[in-house]
Design a protein around this motif. Structure first.
Motif, short mmCIF file in Angstrom:
data_model
loop_
_atom_site.label_atom_id
_atom_site.label_comp_id
_atom_site.label_asym_id
_atom_site.label_seq_id
_atom_site.Cartn_x
_atom_site.Cartn_y
_atom_site.Cartn_z
N ASP A 95 -8.84 11.11 1.21
CA ASP A 95 -7.62 11.31 1.83
C ASP A 95 -6.97 9.75 1.82
OD1 ASP A 95 -6.07 10.97 4.22
OD2 ASP A 95 -7.53 12.10 5.67
N ALA A 96 -5.61 10.05 1.29
CA ALA A 96 -4.98 8.62 1.35
C ALA A 96 -4.65 8.01 2.54
CB ALA A 96 -3.60 8.97 0.39
N ASP A 97 -4.08 8.90 3.41
CA ASP A 97 -3.79 8.24 4.87
C ASP A 97 -5.02 7.39 5.43
OD1 ASP A 97 -1.17 9.12 4.52
OD2 ASP A 97 -1.72 11.10 5.65
N ALA A 98 -5.95 7.91 5.43
CA ALA A 98 -7.19 7.20 5.96
C ALA A 98 -7.59 5.94 5.11
CB ALA A 98 -8.54 8.34 5.96
N ALA A 99 -7.37 6.13 3.89
CA ALA A 99 -7.88 4.90 2.80
C ALA A 99 -7.00 3.81 3.18
CB ALA A 99 -7.77 5.44 1.32
N ILE A 100 -5.73 4.23 3.44
CA ILE A 100 -4.51 3.28 3.56
C ILE A 100 -4.98 2.60 5.05
CG2 ILE A 100 -2.41 2.87 4.11
CD1 ILE A 100 -1.50 4.91 2.07
N LEU B 58 0.76 -1.05 -0.03
CA LEU B 58 -0.01 -0.23 0.14
C LEU B 58 0.94 1.39 0.05
CD1 LEU B 58 -2.59 -1.10 2.69
CD2 LEU B 58 -2.73 -1.35 0.19
N LEU B 59 0.66 2.15 -0.92
CA LEU B 59 1.73 3.36 -1.13
C LEU B 59 0.78 4.50 -1.14
CD1 LEU B 59 3.84 1.97 -4.00
CD2 LEU B 59 4.48 1.84 -1.60
N ASP B 60 1.18 5.51 -0.55
CA ASP B 60 0.54 7.03 -0.50
C ASP B 60 1.17 7.68 -1.75
OD1 ASP B 60 -0.19 9.64 -0.02
OD2 ASP B 60 -0.44 9.18 1.78
N GLY B 61 0.71 7.52 -2.94
CA GLY B 61 1.18 8.20 -4.03
C GLY B 61 1.43 9.85 -3.77
N SER B 62 0.51 10.52 -3.10
CA SER B 62 0.64 11.86 -2.94
C SER B 62 1.83 12.25 -2.19
CB SER B 62 -0.62 12.36 -2.15
OG SER B 62 -1.84 12.26 -2.99
N ASN B 63 2.32 11.27 -1.41
CA ASN B 63 3.65 11.69 -0.41
C ASN B 63 4.76 11.38 -1.37
OD1 ASN B 63 2.15 12.29 1.97
ND2 ASN B 63 2.60 10.46 2.80
N LEU B 64 4.66 10.36 -2.04
CA LEU B 64 5.76 10.25 -3.08
C LEU B 64 5.82 11.20 -4.06
CD1 LEU B 64 5.06 6.09 -3.53
CD2 LEU B 64 6.89 7.27 -2.57
N ALA B 65 4.75 11.62 -4.53
CA ALA B 65 4.69 12.83 -5.53
C ALA B 65 5.42 14.21 -5.05
CB ALA B 65 3.50 12.73 -6.49
N ARG C 92 6.96 -8.34 -9.52
CA ARG C 92 5.96 -9.18 -9.65
C ARG C 92 5.18 -9.16 -7.93
NH1 ARG C 92 6.30 -14.09 -13.29
NH2 ARG C 92 7.49 -13.20 -14.95
N VAL C 93 4.76 -7.93 -7.78
CA VAL C 93 4.21 -7.79 -6.44
C VAL C 93 2.91 -6.92 -7.05
CG1 VAL C 93 6.18 -8.04 -5.04
CG2 VAL C 93 5.30 -5.80 -6.08
N ARG C 94 1.91 -7.04 -6.10
CA ARG C 94 0.31 -6.28 -6.00
C ARG C 94 0.91 -5.13 -5.41
NH1 ARG C 94 -4.16 -8.24 -3.92
NH2 ARG C 94 -5.11 -6.58 -4.65
N LEU C 95 0.38 -3.98 -6.16
CA LEU C 95 0.62 -2.55 -5.52
C LEU C 95 -0.66 -1.96 -5.39
CD1 LEU C 95 3.89 -1.11 -6.94
CD2 LEU C 95 3.76 -2.51 -4.82
N VAL C 96 -1.08 -1.42 -4.22
CA VAL C 96 -2.12 -0.20 -4.45
C VAL C 96 -1.53 0.89 -3.90
CG1 VAL C 96 -4.45 0.36 -3.37
CG2 VAL C 96 -3.87 -2.20 -3.50
#
Length: 71
Positions: free
Chosen positions: A62-67, A4-11, A31-35
């Motif tokens: 809210d990405a944090d809440a969704a994660i 599980l990745l917070d794309g907003s933090n990465l961007a 070969r991993v599943r990512l969300v």
């Protein structure tokens, strides 16, 4: 369980598409599943949830809440 990745933090307020492409490459190469979660609405013409093979991209309020909810 997928990664599980917070794309907003990465961007860091920058190019979400660059993060999306990088996550897709990692999912394919490792070969991993990512969300990948992004705060805010999807880009024009995109759905709120995109399924791209091993990568799922979700545009949420809210990405944090969704994660946390996913855990």
């Amino acid at each position: 369980m997928p990664w599980l990745l917070d794309g907003s933090n990465l961007a860091r307020g920058g190019d979400r598409e660059r993060v999306r492409r990088a996550a897709l490459a990692v999912a394919r190469n490792e070969r991993v599943r990512l969300v990948l979660f992004f705060d805010g609405p999807p880009p024009a013409g995109s759905e709120a949830v995109e399924r791209l093979g091993r990568l799922e991209v979700r545009y949420v309020r809210d990405a944090d809440a969704a994660i946390l909810a996913q855990l």
